[in-house]
Design a protein around this motif. Sequence first.
Motif, PDB file in Angstrom:
ATOM      1  N   CYS A   1     -12.035  35.695  -5.666  1.00 46.87           N
ATOM      2  CA  CYS A   1     -11.713  37.044  -6.149  1.00 46.87           C
ATOM      3  C   CYS A   1     -11.674  38.073  -5.023  1.00 46.87           C
ATOM      4  N   CYS A   6     -18.927  32.872  -4.030  1.00 47.00           N
ATOM      5  CA  CYS A   6     -19.519  33.282  -2.763  1.00 47.00           C
ATOM      6  C   CYS A   6     -21.046  33.182  -2.773  1.00 47.00           C
ATOM      7  N   CYS A  60     -20.791  38.625  -1.859  1.00 45.63           N
ATOM      8  CA  CYS A  60     -19.942  39.812  -1.752  1.00 45.63           C
ATOM      9  C   CYS A  60     -20.662  41.070  -2.218  1.00 45.63           C
TER      10      CYS A  60
HETATM   11 FE1  FES Z   1     -15.922  36.453  -5.908  1.00 50.83          FE
HETATM   12 FE2  FES Z   1     -18.147  37.224  -4.678  1.00 50.83          FE
HETATM   13  S1  FES Z   1     -16.275  36.705  -3.828  1.00 50.83           S
HETATM   14  S2  FES Z   1     -17.853  36.928  -6.751  1.00 50.83           S
END
Ligand code: FES
Length: 682
Positions: free
Chosen positions: A43, A52, A97
């Motif tokens: 995402c 992630c 993230c």
């Molecule tokens: Fe998708 Fe963290 S990169 S939830």
Amino acid sequence: MSFDNPQYPLVIFTPSGKRGHFAAGTPILTAARQLGVDLDSVCGGRGICSKCQITPSYGEFPKHGVTVAENALTDWNSVEERYDRIRGLPKGRRLGCQACVQGDVVIDVPPESQVHRQVVRKAASDRAIVMDPATHLYYVEVTEPDMHEPTGDFERLGFALRDQWNVDRVTAPLPVMRRLQGALRKGNWTVTVALHKGHRDDSHRILDIWPGFHEGRIYGLAIDLGSTTIAAHLTDLRNGTVKASAGVMNPQIRFGEDLMSRVSYAMMNPGGDVEMTTAVREAINALSVELANEAGIEPRDIMEVVFVCNPVMHHLLLGIDPVELGQAPFALATSNSLSLDATELNLTSTNPAARVFVLPCIAGHVGADAAAVALSEQPGKSEDLVLIVDVGTNAEILLGNTTRVLACSSPTGPAFEGAQISSGQRAAPGAIERVEIDPVSKEPRFRVIGCDLWSDDPGFAAATATTGITGICGSGIIEAVAELRMAGLLDPRGLMGSAGQTGTARMIPEGRTHSYLLHDGSATGGPVITVTQGDIRAIQLAKSALYAGARLLMDEMGVDQVDRVTLAGAFGAHISPKHAMVLGMIPDAPLDKVTSAGNAAGTGARMALCSVAARTEIESTVRQIHKVETAIEPRFQEHFVNANAIPHATDPFPNLAAIVTLPDVSFNTGGGNDAGRRRRRT
Ligand code: FES
């Protein structure tokens, strides 16, 4: 970019060991990307995909020279809380993230969060595969259209992919383009795309598109398209897991059992090649549906298909008339690898935009299946001299080490796969796969697929009541013939003795020859399973072709022995090294240096499916492999005739002699034995 400002907190990633200093407030995903740490994201850091996930560690780390305080990362934020509430985050995990640097910290990236993770080896023979698939899912936010700055939706999707994922040169086939506008609007200007990257250039093609964030998985098929069987593995393209495997008989058998008879069929029947192409493609489509059903997925989720096959199958799959492969100089239409659309091969049971990769061929008789074996077994990286024998209807043989790799294919015929054997069958439950014959009583005992008991163990009859005892598969017939030889029931020329000559009523007269009664199931309505003189002859032909091919490569290499032997092939894992050597299928070698690689061609196909780097590697490897042509080599005939004896007429087998004493018997039954005749190339 510099990460060495000691005023900033230190971030250390494990297991990579990569480290750098980052300003407070930097998301862990950003730090990972800047350091080149392998941390997944679909995402793009929006807190949607959870790919992630990381595990921060706290406390003293003398090894790294840091102390990690409890507040080294920012507190859980609302995105993580929501994700945990709805989907659940494993204990100790954070979303990379969302969690931001506050102080020195050690971050572990678990295997499932690594894009290029190594697929775990389940068995010693399994090759490690580093995941690097051509197709990935990407979530993107696309700018809405603006009347005053007119651009197409596809162009704005392209800009978004470039800005958010650094992906350029994107195209989309028409069926995807048709669904693009609906998906963008339904997803409120967010979509997930399955993006395929060409391995020779940086072009990208959108294979599918979904509104918003797509939770689903994408899959690939690795297909080993053999003359007799078609084996396929449905593989998860995120982690390399095989979700389902299946095999079917190649329906082209009805046009000819061996390859050359299929080429002849194409030569003699106008349109015959098209018939065979249609038949094999239909079988692949049916296999694809079967695998998708077994794995509980939609065929539409199959985004890629990789094929390995011999040159004749290669041409027939592609719809190329194989006639040139039937005559010297055995020219291939192309030896390069091919990247195609599934629709070009009429593959209907995959995603309509799925991509196909066909491994390169080495030469006219040495195909992409041999290339796949080279990819899997890597003889060119071996310090010692290794002989790799991929046993099938056509044997692929490789000999090499770091200095040089040679390859040939040899026409063994389908006997090793149970065909052309009177009681032969495919390896399936009920098939005899192991055989022992007592050298004194001459009585047999055996095991069948699907049951761990031997036939003389208590409970065997009950344990096999469902499957029955139905026939003999390839490994079973190899053991049976070798056991007959060790028990003194078969002489070195391949002739079986009579009941009088051998002292066992199990030798049954059959015309002017004799058969060995392995199992009589007639009392319960089952089959009578014998090993006939004809079966011995078929196995002699097959093993002589195999040995002669190996010997030819050894001549070319200038050696009389090899350091080790690897048996590969769909049933390579099941061949007993001792029995293979008694039979004289393979040259003499220390028994502990004869190992099995399982289905090496299939493994090579999976490697190419899961790794773009593997595709590039095999394209350069095939150019370095020297092909030896058995069809026109006069010494092949000489080697073939000498290899007809069991184990061999002239070559010594000192390693074998040290462990097995073969009875010195000779049976002149007057029965015909034409094993010295060279079989046609298959
Ligand atoms: Fe998708 Fe963290 S990169 S939830």
